[in-house]
Design a protein around this motif. Structure first.
Motif, mmCIF file in Angstrom:
data_model
loop_
_atom_site.group_PDB
_atom_site.id
_atom_site.type_symbol
_atom_site.label_atom_id
_atom_site.label_comp_id
_atom_site.label_asym_id
_atom_site.label_seq_id
_atom_site.Cartn_x
_atom_site.Cartn_y
_atom_site.Cartn_z
ATOM 1 N N GLY A 73 30.423 27.844 75.513
ATOM 2 C CA GLY A 73 30.013 26.459 75.752
ATOM 3 C C GLY A 73 31.050 25.447 75.299
ATOM 4 O O GLY A 73 31.325 24.470 75.988
ATOM 5 N N GLY A 74 31.629 25.694 74.134
ATOM 6 C CA GLY A 74 32.676 24.802 73.643
ATOM 7 C C GLY A 74 33.892 24.787 74.533
ATOM 8 O O GLY A 74 34.486 23.733 74.804
ATOM 9 N N TYR A 75 34.272 25.954 75.022
ATOM 10 C CA TYR A 75 35.425 26.008 75.921
ATOM 11 C C TYR A 75 35.124 25.304 77.251
ATOM 12 O O TYR A 75 35.996 24.637 77.801
ATOM 13 N N ALA A 76 33.889 25.423 77.727
ATOM 14 C CA ALA A 76 33.514 24.734 78.957
ATOM 15 C C ALA A 76 33.632 23.216 78.787
ATOM 16 O O ALA A 76 34.139 22.525 79.673
ATOM 17 N N VAL A 77 33.211 22.716 77.647
ATOM 18 C CA VAL A 77 33.303 21.278 77.385
ATOM 19 C C VAL A 77 34.768 20.854 77.266
ATOM 20 O O VAL A 77 35.180 19.829 77.810
ATOM 21 N N LEU A 78 35.576 21.644 76.581
ATOM 22 C CA LEU A 78 36.993 21.299 76.421
ATOM 23 C C LEU A 78 37.750 21.320 77.745
ATOM 24 O O LEU A 78 38.696 20.555 77.944
ATOM 25 N N ARG A 79 37.332 22.170 78.681
ATOM 26 C CA ARG A 79 37.995 22.210 80.000
ATOM 27 C C ARG A 79 37.727 20.944 80.785
ATOM 28 O O ARG A 79 38.522 20.556 81.643
ATOM 29 N N VAL A 80 36.579 20.312 80.551
ATOM 30 C CA VAL A 80 36.215 19.112 81.302
ATOM 31 C C VAL A 80 36.965 17.878 80.783
ATOM 32 O O VAL A 80 37.286 16.979 81.542
ATOM 33 N N LEU A 81 37.258 17.860 79.485
ATOM 34 C CA LEU A 81 37.941 16.711 78.892
ATOM 35 C C LEU A 81 39.377 16.616 79.392
ATOM 36 O O LEU A 81 40.059 17.628 79.529
#
Length: 83
Positions: A73-81
């Motif tokens: 989940g954290g990596y998914a959020v970081l990919r969007v930023l």
């Protein structure tokens, strides 16, 4: 011990996802941004699994699932930023 297992799983998953999807070492192209939606959904499923293990009395399995949820989940959020 549970916090260490959770952190180790989260960091390990995030590093593997970066290596496979965005580093350029395995594939010269970055993965499509749409992959973040799938990763986010998977993170939610792992989080629900961790909750279910805690409620269902299998607390020894919860740290691994929580670590997977945080890492994915954290990596998914970081990919969007935008970086």
């Amino acid at each position: 011990m549970g916090a260490f297992r959770t952190a180790a799983a989260a960091v390990g998953v995030a590093v593997l996802l970066w290596l496979m999807l965005d580093s350029g070492l395995v594939n010269p192209e970055r993965a499509a941004p749409l992959v973040s939606l799938s990763l986010g959904g998977l993170g939610v499923l792992f989080g629900v699994g961790a909750w279910a293990m805690t409620v269902g009395g299998r607390r020894e399995r919860a740290p691994l699932l929580l670590g997977l949820a945080i890492g994915v989940g954290g990596y998914a959020v970081l990919r969007v930023l935008p970086f």
